[in-house]
Design a protein around this motif. Structure first.
Motif, PDB file in Angstrom:
ATOM      1  N   GLN A 164       0.847  -1.166   0.000  1.00  0.00           N
ATOM      2  CA  GLN A 164       0.000   0.000   0.000  1.00  0.00           C
ATOM      3  C   GLN A 164       0.895   1.232   0.000  1.00  0.00           C
ATOM      4  O   GLN A 164       2.091   1.146   0.244  1.00  0.00           O
ATOM      5  CB  GLN A 164      -0.927   0.006   1.224  1.00  0.00           C
ATOM      6  CG  GLN A 164      -1.872  -1.191   1.260  1.00  0.00           C
ATOM      7  CD  GLN A 164      -2.869  -1.114   2.388  1.00  0.00           C
ATOM      8  OE1 GLN A 164      -3.367  -0.038   2.707  1.00  0.00           O
ATOM      9  NE2 GLN A 164      -3.166  -2.244   3.004  1.00  0.00           N
ATOM     10  N   LYS A 165       0.304   2.369  -0.291  1.00  0.00           N
ATOM     11  CA  LYS A 165       1.076   3.604  -0.388  1.00  0.00           C
ATOM     12  C   LYS A 165       1.895   3.836   0.882  1.00  0.00           C
ATOM     13  O   LYS A 165       1.399   3.671   1.995  1.00  0.00           O
ATOM     14  CB  LYS A 165       0.134   4.779  -0.636  1.00  0.00           C
ATOM     15  CG  LYS A 165       0.834   6.110  -0.843  1.00  0.00           C
ATOM     16  CD  LYS A 165      -0.164   7.189  -1.204  1.00  0.00           C
ATOM     17  CE  LYS A 165       0.531   8.526  -1.377  1.00  0.00           C
ATOM     18  NZ  LYS A 165      -0.421   9.588  -1.773  1.00  0.00           N
ATOM     19  N   ASN A 166       3.176   4.190   0.697  1.00  0.00           N
ATOM     20  CA  ASN A 166       4.140   4.479   1.767  1.00  0.00           C
ATOM     21  C   ASN A 166       4.637   3.249   2.500  1.00  0.00           C
ATOM     22  O   ASN A 166       5.411   3.371   3.448  1.00  0.00           O
ATOM     23  CB  ASN A 166       3.579   5.487   2.784  1.00  0.00           C
ATOM     24  CG  ASN A 166       3.287   6.836   2.172  1.00  0.00           C
ATOM     25  OD1 ASN A 166       3.994   7.254   1.260  1.00  0.00           O
ATOM     26  ND2 ASN A 166       2.251   7.508   2.640  1.00  0.00           N
ATOM     27  N   GLN A 167       4.217   2.054   2.101  1.00  0.00           N
ATOM     28  CA  GLN A 167       4.721   0.852   2.742  1.00  0.00           C
ATOM     29  C   GLN A 167       6.011   0.416   2.047  1.00  0.00           C
ATOM     30  O   GLN A 167       6.185   0.605   0.848  1.00  0.00           O
ATOM     31  CB  GLN A 167       3.701  -0.279   2.684  1.00  0.00           C
ATOM     32  CG  GLN A 167       4.040  -1.452   3.599  1.00  0.00           C
ATOM     33  CD  GLN A 167       2.939  -2.501   3.641  1.00  0.00           C
ATOM     34  OE1 GLN A 167       2.144  -2.617   2.705  1.00  0.00           O
ATOM     35  NE2 GLN A 167       2.888  -3.270   4.694  1.00  0.00           N
ATOM     36  N   MET A 205       5.850   6.319  -8.829  1.00  0.00           N
ATOM     37  CA  MET A 205       5.241   5.053  -8.444  1.00  0.00           C
ATOM     38  C   MET A 205       5.955   4.386  -7.275  1.00  0.00           C
ATOM     39  O   MET A 205       5.317   3.876  -6.349  1.00  0.00           O
ATOM     40  CB  MET A 205       5.219   4.106  -9.642  1.00  0.00           C
ATOM     41  CG  MET A 205       4.292   4.531 -10.750  1.00  0.00           C
ATOM     42  SD  MET A 205       2.538   4.437 -10.309  1.00  0.00           S
ATOM     43  CE  MET A 205       2.261   2.675 -10.301  1.00  0.00           C
ATOM     44  N   ALA A 206       7.284   4.314  -7.344  1.00  0.00           N
ATOM     45  CA  ALA A 206       8.013   3.572  -6.314  1.00  0.00           C
ATOM     46  C   ALA A 206       9.466   4.037  -6.303  1.00  0.00           C
ATOM     47  O   ALA A 206       9.961   4.626  -7.264  1.00  0.00           O
ATOM     48  CB  ALA A 206       7.949   2.067  -6.580  1.00  0.00           C
ATOM     49  N   MET A 221      12.291  -1.360  -1.320  1.00  0.00           N
ATOM     50  CA  MET A 221      11.341  -0.719  -2.227  1.00  0.00           C
ATOM     51  C   MET A 221      10.209  -0.110  -1.416  1.00  0.00           C
ATOM     52  O   MET A 221       9.647  -0.764  -0.534  1.00  0.00           O
ATOM     53  CB  MET A 221      10.779  -1.734  -3.223  1.00  0.00           C
ATOM     54  CG  MET A 221       9.679  -1.172  -4.110  1.00  0.00           C
ATOM     55  SD  MET A 221       8.972  -2.433  -5.199  1.00  0.00           S
ATOM     56  CE  MET A 221       7.539  -1.529  -5.833  1.00  0.00           C
ATOM     57  N   THR A 222       9.872   1.130  -1.714  1.00  0.00           N
ATOM     58  CA  THR A 222       8.770   1.822  -1.055  1.00  0.00           C
ATOM     59  C   THR A 222       7.756   2.250  -2.102  1.00  0.00           C
ATOM     60  O   THR A 222       8.111   2.886  -3.106  1.00  0.00           O
ATOM     61  CB  THR A 222       9.252   3.053  -0.283  1.00  0.00           C
ATOM     62  OG1 THR A 222      10.175   2.648   0.729  1.00  0.00           O
ATOM     63  CG2 THR A 222       8.087   3.780   0.385  1.00  0.00           C
ATOM     64  N   ALA A 223       6.473   1.889  -1.892  1.00  0.00           N
ATOM     65  CA  ALA A 223       5.392   2.335  -2.767  1.00  0.00           C
ATOM     66  C   ALA A 223       5.137   3.816  -2.511  1.00  0.00           C
ATOM     67  O   ALA A 223       5.057   4.249  -1.362  1.00  0.00           O
ATOM     68  CB  ALA A 223       4.124   1.512  -2.498  1.00  0.00           C
ATOM     69  N   ARG A 251       3.897  -6.034  -5.686  1.00  0.00           N
ATOM     70  CA  ARG A 251       2.941  -5.332  -6.559  1.00  0.00           C
ATOM     71  C   ARG A 251       2.354  -4.140  -5.807  1.00  0.00           C
ATOM     72  O   ARG A 251       2.078  -4.210  -4.613  1.00  0.00           O
ATOM     73  CB  ARG A 251       1.809  -6.265  -6.997  1.00  0.00           C
ATOM     74  CG  ARG A 251       0.707  -5.568  -7.801  1.00  0.00           C
ATOM     75  CD  ARG A 251      -0.355  -6.541  -8.263  1.00  0.00           C
ATOM     76  NE  ARG A 251       0.105  -7.332  -9.400  1.00  0.00           N
ATOM     77  CZ  ARG A 251      -0.115  -7.017 -10.678  1.00  0.00           C
ATOM     78  NH1 ARG A 251      -0.790  -5.929 -10.979  1.00  0.00           N
ATOM     79  NH2 ARG A 251       0.328  -7.789 -11.640  1.00  0.00           N
ATOM     80  N   PHE A 252       2.179  -3.042  -6.557  1.00  0.00           N
ATOM     81  CA  PHE A 252       1.537  -1.843  -6.014  1.00  0.00           C
ATOM     82  C   PHE A 252       0.512  -1.377  -7.037  1.00  0.00           C
ATOM     83  O   PHE A 252       0.863  -0.960  -8.139  1.00  0.00           O
ATOM     84  CB  PHE A 252       2.570  -0.751  -5.749  1.00  0.00           C
ATOM     85  CG  PHE A 252       1.974   0.592  -5.393  1.00  0.00           C
ATOM     86  CD1 PHE A 252       0.940   0.694  -4.480  1.00  0.00           C
ATOM     87  CD2 PHE A 252       2.469   1.761  -5.964  1.00  0.00           C
ATOM     88  CE1 PHE A 252       0.388   1.933  -4.144  1.00  0.00           C
ATOM     89  CE2 PHE A 252       1.941   2.993  -5.631  1.00  0.00           C
ATOM     90  CZ  PHE A 252       0.898   3.088  -4.719  1.00  0.00           C
ATOM     91  N   ASP A 253      -0.787  -1.494  -6.699  1.00  0.00           N
ATOM     92  CA  ASP A 253      -1.864  -1.035  -7.570  1.00  0.00           C
ATOM     93  C   ASP A 253      -2.256   0.378  -7.166  1.00  0.00           C
ATOM     94  O   ASP A 253      -2.663   0.618  -6.021  1.00  0.00           O
ATOM     95  CB  ASP A 253      -3.073  -1.970  -7.473  1.00  0.00           C
ATOM     96  CG  ASP A 253      -2.815  -3.307  -8.151  1.00  0.00           C
ATOM     97  OD1 ASP A 253      -2.573  -3.297  -9.367  1.00  0.00           O
ATOM     98  OD2 ASP A 253      -2.820  -4.341  -7.457  1.00  0.00           O
TER      99      ASP A 253
END
Length: 410
Positions: free
Chosen positions: A231-234, A374-375, A387-389, A360-362
């Motif tokens: 998820q965002k910021n994870q 995006m990342a 890697m950070t979303a 994966r980051f949707d």
């Protein structure tokens, strides 16, 4: 010296003074080839002032000194990192410029000096490292910041730090995870960890309990349980069982045409940065290979039509030069359509050799803007990549317009 630069040492015994306008706690860690201490005995600080070849001495004011006798450092030790943390609980390095000065320990002559630039919310720093290379010893300027004090540095390098017990009557707040900041501070959007109390003397390592699952949209996970949906910021650490899982990754980016059925020309790119947030190079449809082939682009997709990844960027992590410490993957709408007109967008990280999807980051809740970060992939001081979303939107139709906001997001 500047961040990432190195110099050969012309003296066998060197002293590293770390000074600042405020009181600092300075320490040294002896690291083996795996980037960890062999035991807590390899942590040298005010409460444990010596280890083989490395000693700590206190200064009257400002900071302390770590002295390294390279001839006496054990063969199993590859480097000694010199760190500094603020003596005042809760204080940050914002407005403070600590300086590491490397001297010949025998005659006092100055060999090098380094002041880490642009400090902010950091509460501890890896200032410099003394390391072996080809049978000789060198010094490298580092300047990596941590947002959780000396305890964050110590635990990152394998030291067990005993925290003072909380009084029974006092309510206990959940502790912040001991995740190190990027070389430029904590990830954008992540809560700033609370600075810990001064580090106590190292204790014998004890088996660590399994960490709780991170809350949605926060925290850091690894690949021990297989594929991760971010998820965002994870953030996900690209390790499994404590070891890096791959040497080459492919970032696949995909999207669908606009809701009204019109085609949309999105462009995927990656921008490579050094530890000073300066752009090293960028890879996009007009420059399909950079850094000697370490990063390669699959080519331009003008419509978004078709199943699977629309554009892909392959990164050979082992082939990246040492000055590259961060990568930001971005997507731009070259045709000027807004991301709110895109049916969906995603990015995914795959093992470039096996094709296995790892992360994966949707992207959801798109904004009416023309660029999105995006990342990001960030090289940790220990050598691991994380890697950070992101999912951060900006107004930029080309990768050139993403350079500054992406640097600020590192």
């Amino acid at each position: 010296m500047t961040p990432g630069s190195n110099l050969p040492l012309s003296a066998v015994r060197v002293a590293v003074d770390v000074t600042a306008p405020v009181r600092l706690d300075v320490s040294g860690l002896l690291l083996a080839a795996d980037g960890k201490v062999r035991s807590d005995d390899d942590f040298v600080f005010y409460n444990q002032p010596s280890a083989p070849g490395v000693t700590h001495s206190a200064a009257a004011a400002g900071g302390d000194t770590i002295t390294v006798d390279t001839a006496a450092v054990p063969e199993g030790i590859d480097k000694i990192v010199v760190t500094a943390s603020l003596d005042t609980p809760g204080a940050t390095f914002a407005g403070t410029e600590p300086t590491g000065t490397v001297r010949n320990a025998d005659d006092g002559s100055v060999l090098a000096s380094f002041t880490p630039p642009r400090l902010g919310t950091e509460t501890a720093l890896v200032v410099v490292e003394i390391y072996r290379r080809g049978g000789a010893w060198k010094v490298r300027a580092v300047g990596q910041g941590y947002a959780n004090g000396l305890a964050g540095i110590a635990t990152d390098f394998g030291v067990s730090v005993e925290e003072p017990a909380t009084p029974a009557a006092a309510p206990q707040a959940p502790p912040a995870p001991p995740a190190p900041a990027a070389p430029w501070g904590p990830p954008t959007g992540a809560p700033a960890p609370v600075a810990p109390p001064p580090a106590a003397a190292p204790t014998a390592p004890a088996p660590a309990p399994a960490p709780p699952a991170p809350a949605p949209g926060s925290g850091k996970v690894n690949l021990d349980k297989g594929r991760v949906s971010l998820q965002k910021n994870q953030t996900v650490s690209l390790v499994k069982g404590g070891r890096p899982v791959l040497s080459s990754v492919r970032m696949g980016l995909g999207w669908e045409p606009a809701f009204q059925g019109r085609s949309i020309d999105l462009d995927a790119s990656v921008i490579a940065y050094g530890p000073d947030r300066k752009k090293v190079d960028n890879c996009f449809f007009g420059k399909l290979m950079i850094l000697g082939g370490a990063i390669q682009h699959s080519g331009d997709n003008l419509t978004g039509e078709g199943a699977g990844d629309d554009e892909a960027i392959t990164v050979h992590l082992g082939g990246l030069p040492p000055e590259v410490t961060g990568l930001v993957f971005v997507v731009n709408s070259f045709s000027g359509q807004k991301f709110s007109d895109v049916a969906k967008a995603y990015c995914r990280l795959l093992d470039a050799q096996s094709g296995e999807e790892l992360v994966r980051f949707d992207l959801t809740h798109a904004e009416p803007r023309t660029g999105v970060m995006m990342a990001k992939l960030i090289r940790q001081f220990s050598g691991e990549w994380e890697m950070t979303a992101m999912g951060e939107f900006v107004d930029a139709r080309t990768v050139r317009g993403m350079t500054k906001p992406a640097a600020q997001a590192l």
